[in-house]
Motif scaffolding. Structure first.
Motif, short mmCIF file in Angstrom:
data_model
loop_
_atom_site.label_atom_id
_atom_site.label_comp_id
_atom_site.label_asym_id
_atom_site.label_seq_id
_atom_site.Cartn_x
_atom_site.Cartn_y
_atom_site.Cartn_z
N GLU A 63 -29.86 25.86 -47.53
CA GLU A 63 -29.53 24.58 -48.18
C GLU A 63 -28.67 23.71 -47.25
O GLU A 63 -28.84 22.50 -47.18
CB GLU A 63 -28.80 24.82 -49.51
N ARG A 64 -27.77 24.38 -46.52
CA ARG A 64 -26.93 23.65 -45.57
C ARG A 64 -27.80 23.02 -44.47
O ARG A 64 -27.62 21.86 -44.11
CB ARG A 64 -25.88 24.58 -44.94
N LEU A 65 -28.74 23.82 -43.99
CA LEU A 65 -29.61 23.32 -42.91
C LEU A 65 -30.46 22.14 -43.38
O LEU A 65 -30.68 21.19 -42.63
CB LEU A 65 -30.53 24.45 -42.41
N VAL A 66 -30.91 22.21 -44.62
CA VAL A 66 -31.72 21.10 -45.16
C VAL A 66 -30.88 19.82 -45.22
O VAL A 66 -31.33 18.74 -44.82
CB VAL A 66 -32.29 21.47 -46.56
N ARG A 67 -29.62 19.97 -45.69
CA ARG A 67 -28.72 18.81 -45.75
C ARG A 67 -28.46 18.26 -44.35
O ARG A 67 -28.50 17.06 -44.12
CB ARG A 67 -27.39 19.20 -46.40
N GLU A 68 -28.20 19.19 -43.44
CA GLU A 68 -27.91 18.83 -42.05
C GLU A 68 -29.07 18.02 -41.45
O GLU A 68 -28.90 17.00 -40.83
CB GLU A 68 -27.70 20.11 -41.23
N ARG A 69 -30.23 18.54 -41.72
CA ARG A 69 -31.44 17.90 -41.19
C ARG A 69 -31.62 16.49 -41.75
O ARG A 69 -31.98 15.57 -41.03
CB ARG A 69 -32.64 18.76 -41.51
N GLN A 70 -31.35 16.35 -43.04
CA GLN A 70 -31.49 15.02 -43.65
C GLN A 70 -30.54 14.02 -42.99
O GLN A 70 -30.90 12.87 -42.77
CB GLN A 70 -31.21 15.10 -45.15
N GLY A 71 -29.34 14.51 -42.66
CA GLY A 71 -28.36 13.62 -42.01
C GLY A 71 -28.81 13.23 -40.60
O GLY A 71 -28.67 12.09 -40.19
N ILE A 72 -29.36 14.20 -39.90
CA ILE A 72 -29.73 13.96 -38.50
C ILE A 72 -30.98 13.09 -38.37
O ILE A 72 -31.07 12.24 -37.50
CB ILE A 72 -29.95 15.32 -37.79
N THR A 73 -31.94 13.32 -39.25
CA THR A 73 -33.21 12.62 -39.07
C THR A 73 -33.31 11.34 -39.91
O THR A 73 -34.37 10.73 -39.95
CB THR A 73 -34.40 13.54 -39.42
N ALA A 74 -32.21 10.96 -40.56
CA ALA A 74 -32.25 9.71 -41.33
C ALA A 74 -32.62 8.56 -40.39
O ALA A 74 -32.20 8.54 -39.23
CB ALA A 74 -30.90 9.46 -41.96
N GLN A 75 -33.39 7.63 -40.89
CA GLN A 75 -33.88 6.55 -40.03
C GLN A 75 -32.73 5.66 -39.55
O GLN A 75 -31.92 5.22 -40.37
CB GLN A 75 -34.86 5.69 -40.80
N PRO A 76 -32.70 5.38 -38.26
CA PRO A 76 -31.67 4.45 -37.77
C PRO A 76 -31.99 3.04 -38.25
O PRO A 76 -33.11 2.76 -38.66
CB PRO A 76 -31.79 4.54 -36.26
#
Lengths: 196, 133
Positions: free
Chosen positions: B34-47
């Motif tokens: 679940e942490r990784l999923v959250r992390e990923r959402q933060g990193i790949t959010a569209q600039p």
């Protein structure tokens, strides 16, 4: 999927209408530009590739023999990816190509994700994005395309296979090799010490 | 059952590993996932992309849509033809400024007469040298 895309998918036949095409283009433009930007690592080149992709879409729609589009979203993604792959292939010969101007890049793109909650997260996202962009250059063209579609667009393997015109097994191999090559970058991305 | 390794999580994130029952049974691994999923959402959010840039890009696309489909190809041909003309012009100028050295008719006739009077061609002279002691 936007209104225009729905109408396109329904085969209404108004695709060739400039206004309808414009609405659809506006709904897809940012995503396609960012996809091209991630593939090409150069905003100027990505701008030109995005224009080419929509121009190719328009020309394809104008052809009398053109069939209905099942999924316009995926269709334009495929056009954009192929445009980027063509550019990356021809880039190998362009030894005179100038490096992207960081000032222009910043003017176009704010690398921090819009939803990032705090400054440290934004800084981290920016750092990792720059590093990941650099690391993507180490991948083969197909690996880069597969990884970009998976990592940034969160596409399923089946969707990636359809967009790239490959079978799922081949996509899996490309992704496996890409993650192997990017292990160091990815490790930093997800498994930071002391970060919760 | 063993906990998932970082590589397992990485492969799962990239669709290379199926989710197995361990994730449902192990709270630690589930939490990490679940942490990784959250992390990923933060990193790949569209600039964010500047609106002015996107508007300019749309205008450029519209301009190109209005162009005649073959005008860009035609332009390449025109440029190639122009380049060829420039090269031809340069070559002509070069020839005009540095003409080849010409010899007079008198000189030409004299050379021809000298050749005619020789018993053998001048090119054979080096061969004679080979047989001389």
């Amino acid at each position: 999927m936007g209104v225009m895309a729905d109408r396109l998918a329904a085969g209404v036949g108004t695709l060739a209408d400039t206004r309808e095409f414009g609405l659809w283009m506006a709904s897809e433009q940012k995503r396609i530009f960012l996809l091209c930007r991630r593939m090409l690592d150069d905003s100027e080149d990505a701008d030109s590739a995005t224009q080419d992709a929509f121009l190719k879409a328009w020309q394809a729609l104008k052809r009398p023999e053109f069939n209905d589009i099942v999924d316009p979203h995926k269709w334009v993604t495929r056009i954009a990816i192929n445009t980027c792959l063509d550019r990356l292939r021809s880039r190998r010969w362009q030894f005179w190509r100038k490096r992207p101007n960081p000032i222009e890049e910043t003017a176009i793109l704010q690398l921090e994700p819009s939803g990032a909650p705090d400054a440290s997260d934004q800084l981290f996202a920016k750092q990792i994005s720059v590093r990941l962009d650099g690391a993507l250059k180490k991948l083969s063209l197909k690996q880069r395309a597969a990884f970009t579609l998976r990592h940034y667009e969160d596409r399923s393997l089946a969707e990636i296979a359809e967009i790239l015109g490959l079978n799922v097994g081949t996509v899996k191999v490309h992704l496996f090799r890409a993650t192997e090559k990017l292990r160091e970058e990815l490790h930093d991305l997800y498994f930071r010490e002391g970060r919760k | 059952m063993n906990h998932w390794t970082e590589i397992d999580f990485e492969h799962w994130l990239y669709g290379l590993k199926e989710q197995d029952p361990h994730l449902n049974e192990c709270p630690d691994c589930r939490q990490e996932m679940e942490r990784l999923v959250r992390e990923r959402q933060g990193i790949t959010a569209q600039p964010q992309v500047s609106h002015e840039f996107l508007a300019a890009q749309r205008r450029a696309i519209y301009r190109r849509l209005e162009e005649r489909p073959h005008s860009r190809v035609a332009m390449r041909w025109v440029l190639s033809a122009a380049m060829l003309l420039v090269m031809l012009f340069g070559f002509t100028i070069q020839r005009w400024r540095h003409p080849g050295q010409s010899i007079s008719d008198e000189q030409l006739f004299s050379d021809l007469a000298a050749m005619d009077q020789r018993a053998e061609p001048a090119a054979i002279q080096p061969i004679h040298g080979l047989f001389q002691q």
